[in-house]
Scaffold this active site. Sequence first.
Site, PDB file in Angstrom:
ATOM      1  N   LYS A   1       3.522  31.110  13.303  1.00  0.00           N
ATOM      2  CA  LYS A   1       2.854  32.022  14.207  1.00  0.00           C
ATOM      3  C   LYS A   1       3.833  32.877  14.986  1.00  0.00           C
ATOM      4  O   LYS A   1       3.485  33.932  15.499  1.00  0.00           O
ATOM      5  CB  LYS A   1       2.011  31.213  15.215  1.00  0.00           C
ATOM      6  CG  LYS A   1       0.915  30.396  14.595  1.00  0.00           C
ATOM      7  CD  LYS A   1       0.253  29.538  15.691  1.00  0.00           C
ATOM      8  CE  LYS A   1      -0.730  28.580  15.080  1.00  0.00           C
ATOM      9  NZ  LYS A   1      -1.188  27.573  16.087  1.00  0.00           N
ATOM     10  N   GLY A   2       5.069  32.406  15.120  1.00  0.00           N
ATOM     11  CA  GLY A   2       6.005  32.947  16.101  1.00  0.00           C
ATOM     12  C   GLY A   2       6.316  34.427  16.023  1.00  0.00           C
ATOM     13  O   GLY A   2       6.695  35.031  17.022  1.00  0.00           O
TER      14      GLY A   2
ATOM     15  N   GLU B   1      11.035  37.189  11.274  1.00  0.00           N
ATOM     16  CA  GLU B   1      11.062  35.888  11.952  1.00  0.00           C
ATOM     17  C   GLU B   1      11.287  36.099  13.451  1.00  0.00           C
ATOM     18  O   GLU B   1      11.885  37.089  13.865  1.00  0.00           O
ATOM     19  CB  GLU B   1      12.194  35.013  11.392  1.00  0.00           C
ATOM     20  CG  GLU B   1      11.740  33.866  10.510  1.00  0.00           C
ATOM     21  CD  GLU B   1      10.976  32.746  11.214  1.00  0.00           C
ATOM     22  OE1 GLU B   1      10.368  32.960  12.281  1.00  0.00           O
ATOM     23  OE2 GLU B   1      10.985  31.640  10.666  1.00  0.00           O
ATOM     24  N   ASP B   2      10.821  35.143  14.231  1.00  0.00           N
ATOM     25  CA  ASP B   2      11.077  35.198  15.673  1.00  0.00           C
ATOM     26  C   ASP B   2      12.510  34.748  15.976  1.00  0.00           C
ATOM     27  O   ASP B   2      13.222  35.373  16.751  1.00  0.00           O
ATOM     28  CB  ASP B   2      10.051  34.355  16.449  1.00  0.00           C
ATOM     29  CG  ASP B   2       9.916  32.919  15.913  1.00  0.00           C
ATOM     30  OD1 ASP B   2      10.575  32.558  14.903  1.00  0.00           O
ATOM     31  OD2 ASP B   2       9.148  32.151  16.509  1.00  0.00           O
TER      32      ASP B   2
ATOM     33  N   ASP C   1      17.266  29.392  13.820  1.00  0.00           N
ATOM     34  CA  ASP C   1      17.903  28.346  14.617  1.00  0.00           C
ATOM     35  C   ASP C   1      18.816  27.549  13.675  1.00  0.00           C
ATOM     36  O   ASP C   1      19.955  27.954  13.433  1.00  0.00           O
ATOM     37  CB  ASP C   1      16.771  27.514  15.227  1.00  0.00           C
ATOM     38  CG  ASP C   1      17.229  26.448  16.186  1.00  0.00           C
ATOM     39  OD1 ASP C   1      18.318  26.594  16.753  1.00  0.00           O
ATOM     40  OD2 ASP C   1      16.490  25.465  16.387  1.00  0.00           O
TER      41      ASP C   1
ATOM     42  N   LYS D   1      20.371  31.717  16.895  1.00  0.00           N
ATOM     43  CA  LYS D   1      21.182  30.737  17.630  1.00  0.00           C
ATOM     44  C   LYS D   1      22.226  30.191  16.664  1.00  0.00           C
ATOM     45  O   LYS D   1      22.042  29.132  16.061  1.00  0.00           O
ATOM     46  CB  LYS D   1      20.282  29.562  18.054  1.00  0.00           C
ATOM     47  CG  LYS D   1      19.587  29.712  19.382  1.00  0.00           C
ATOM     48  CD  LYS D   1      19.006  28.366  19.793  1.00  0.00           C
ATOM     49  CE  LYS D   1      17.538  28.456  20.036  1.00  0.00           C
ATOM     50  NZ  LYS D   1      16.916  27.158  20.367  1.00  0.00           N
TER      51      LYS D   1
ATOM     52  N   PHE E   1      16.725  26.443  24.618  1.00  0.00           N
ATOM     53  CA  PHE E   1      15.365  26.581  24.109  1.00  0.00           C
ATOM     54  C   PHE E   1      14.679  27.732  24.824  1.00  0.00           C
ATOM     55  O   PHE E   1      14.644  27.780  26.050  1.00  0.00           O
ATOM     56  CB  PHE E   1      14.575  25.281  24.309  1.00  0.00           C
ATOM     57  CG  PHE E   1      13.294  25.292  23.539  1.00  0.00           C
ATOM     58  CD1 PHE E   1      13.287  25.026  22.178  1.00  0.00           C
ATOM     59  CD2 PHE E   1      12.093  25.603  24.162  1.00  0.00           C
ATOM     60  CE1 PHE E   1      12.110  25.055  21.446  1.00  0.00           C
ATOM     61  CE2 PHE E   1      10.911  25.646  23.427  1.00  0.00           C
ATOM     62  CZ  PHE E   1      10.922  25.367  22.078  1.00  0.00           C
ATOM     63  N   VAL E   2      14.155  28.659  24.045  1.00  0.00           N
ATOM     64  CA  VAL E   2      13.540  29.860  24.634  1.00  0.00           C
ATOM     65  C   VAL E   2      12.064  29.962  24.257  1.00  0.00           C
ATOM     66  O   VAL E   2      11.626  29.437  23.227  1.00  0.00           O
ATOM     67  CB  VAL E   2      14.283  31.145  24.181  1.00  0.00           C
ATOM     68  CG1 VAL E   2      15.662  31.215  24.807  1.00  0.00           C
ATOM     69  CG2 VAL E   2      14.379  31.238  22.667  1.00  0.00           C
TER      70      VAL E   2
ATOM     71  N   ASP F   1       6.968  29.723  21.226  1.00  0.00           N
ATOM     72  CA  ASP F   1       6.184  28.775  22.027  1.00  0.00           C
ATOM     73  C   ASP F   1       6.939  27.514  22.399  1.00  0.00           C
ATOM     74  O   ASP F   1       7.954  27.160  21.788  1.00  0.00           O
ATOM     75  CB  ASP F   1       4.944  28.346  21.239  1.00  0.00           C
ATOM     76  CG  ASP F   1       5.291  27.333  20.137  1.00  0.00           C
ATOM     77  OD1 ASP F   1       6.188  27.633  19.330  1.00  0.00           O
ATOM     78  OD2 ASP F   1       4.683  26.247  20.119  1.00  0.00           O
TER      79      ASP F   1
ATOM     80  N   ARG G   1       3.438  31.892  24.238  1.00  0.00           N
ATOM     81  CA  ARG G   1       3.626  32.963  23.248  1.00  0.00           C
ATOM     82  C   ARG G   1       3.299  34.331  23.843  1.00  0.00           C
ATOM     83  O   ARG G   1       3.814  35.354  23.406  1.00  0.00           O
ATOM     84  CB  ARG G   1       2.725  32.733  22.027  1.00  0.00           C
ATOM     85  CG  ARG G   1       3.078  31.509  21.199  1.00  0.00           C
ATOM     86  CD  ARG G   1       2.375  31.573  19.856  1.00  0.00           C
ATOM     87  NE  ARG G   1       2.321  30.283  19.175  1.00  0.00           N
ATOM     88  CZ  ARG G   1       3.291  29.791  18.404  1.00  0.00           C
ATOM     89  NH1 ARG G   1       4.408  30.461  18.232  1.00  0.00           N
ATOM     90  NH2 ARG G   1       3.147  28.618  17.815  1.00  0.00           N
TER      91      ARG G   1
HETATM   92  P1  IMP Z   1      14.955  26.661  12.045  1.00  0.00           P
HETATM   93  O1  IMP Z   1      14.325  26.160  10.775  1.00  0.00           O
HETATM   94  O2  IMP Z   1      15.686  25.561  12.765  1.00  0.00           O
HETATM   95  O3  IMP Z   1      15.802  27.890  11.870  1.00  0.00           O
HETATM   96  O4  IMP Z   1      13.785  26.979  13.034  1.00  0.00           O
HETATM   97  C1  IMP Z   1      12.992  28.047  12.926  1.00  0.00           C
HETATM   98  C2  IMP Z   1      11.731  27.836  13.747  1.00  0.00           C
HETATM   99  O5  IMP Z   1      11.889  26.859  14.798  1.00  0.00           O
HETATM  100  C3  IMP Z   1      11.419  29.142  14.441  1.00  0.00           C
HETATM  101  O6  IMP Z   1      10.633  29.973  13.610  1.00  0.00           O
HETATM  102  C4  IMP Z   1      10.687  28.664  15.673  1.00  0.00           C
HETATM  103  O7  IMP Z   1       9.318  28.503  15.389  1.00  0.00           O
HETATM  104  C5  IMP Z   1      11.290  27.318  15.996  1.00  0.00           C
HETATM  105  N1  IMP Z   1      12.308  27.439  17.070  1.00  0.00           N
HETATM  106  C6  IMP Z   1      13.638  27.299  16.946  1.00  0.00           C
HETATM  107  N2  IMP Z   1      14.271  27.477  18.127  1.00  0.00           N
HETATM  108  C7  IMP Z   1      13.286  27.739  19.026  1.00  0.00           C
HETATM  109  C8  IMP Z   1      13.300  28.031  20.445  1.00  0.00           C
HETATM  110  O8  IMP Z   1      14.336  28.086  21.144  1.00  0.00           O
HETATM  111  N3  IMP Z   1      12.071  28.245  21.000  1.00  0.00           N
HETATM  112  C9  IMP Z   1      10.903  28.206  20.298  1.00  0.00           C
HETATM  113  N4  IMP Z   1      10.867  27.937  18.991  1.00  0.00           N
HETATM  114  C10 IMP Z   1      12.038  27.711  18.351  1.00  0.00           C
END
Ligand code: IMP
Length: 175
Positions: free
Chosen positions: A44-45, A100-101, A104, A132, A153-154, A160, A166
């Site tokens: 959803k992000g 993507e939002d 991470d 990040k 964490f943001v 969210d 959101r």
């Molecule tokens: P990744 O697979 O670790 O890269 O994570 C991607 C997903 O984790 C993002 O699309 C977000 O939904 C969630 N996410 C990662 N870091 C944050 C954060 O700081 N705040 C909120 N959601 C996050």
Amino acid sequence: MNDYTKVPEVMISAEEIAQRVKEMGEAIARDLDERDLTVVGVLKGSFVFMADLVRAIERPLTCDFLGLSSYGSATESSGVVAITKDLGDPVENKHVLVIEDIIDTGLTMAYLLENLATRRPASVKIASLLSKPARRRVEIDIDYLGFTIEDRFVVGYGLDFDGRYRNLPYIGTMD
Ligand code: IMP
């Protein structure tokens, strides 16, 4: 019980986001030439970012959505990803821009790129509002990046915590 009325501290203001999104849209439009683009928002992000970004891309494009849910705790991704909503149309031979939002660990995007590759698109590029890098576990080549942030964490602007925040118009920190 979580207190969702707590107001997150501003990390990136709505004005800074608007300016950067405009620049990203212009850069994407410049790179596109005459090609038609399929923009794929990862739910959803990404929905808030995508709504603003597509309006900054002054080129013909279509929009589609992919629902992904990565298992883990409220703040940690595990890398195990489930498709909760599939694309509405095939992307074969299309130029795809994934929105993507935040990237991470990169595990969600790595999974998504692998999945998209099996559908034989003409090309795949990535636009992410945030990154990040300190937490990266797999390398991801982000074609269009809004902001690099430190390991905090943001929330807000689509991101969210436990489904909340959101609708916040800026990127804020919770810790
Ligand atoms: P990744 O697979 O670790 O890269 O994570 C991607 C997903 O984790 C993002 O699309 C977000 O939904 C969630 N996410 C990662 N870091 C944050 C954060 O700081 N705040 C909120 N959601 C996050």
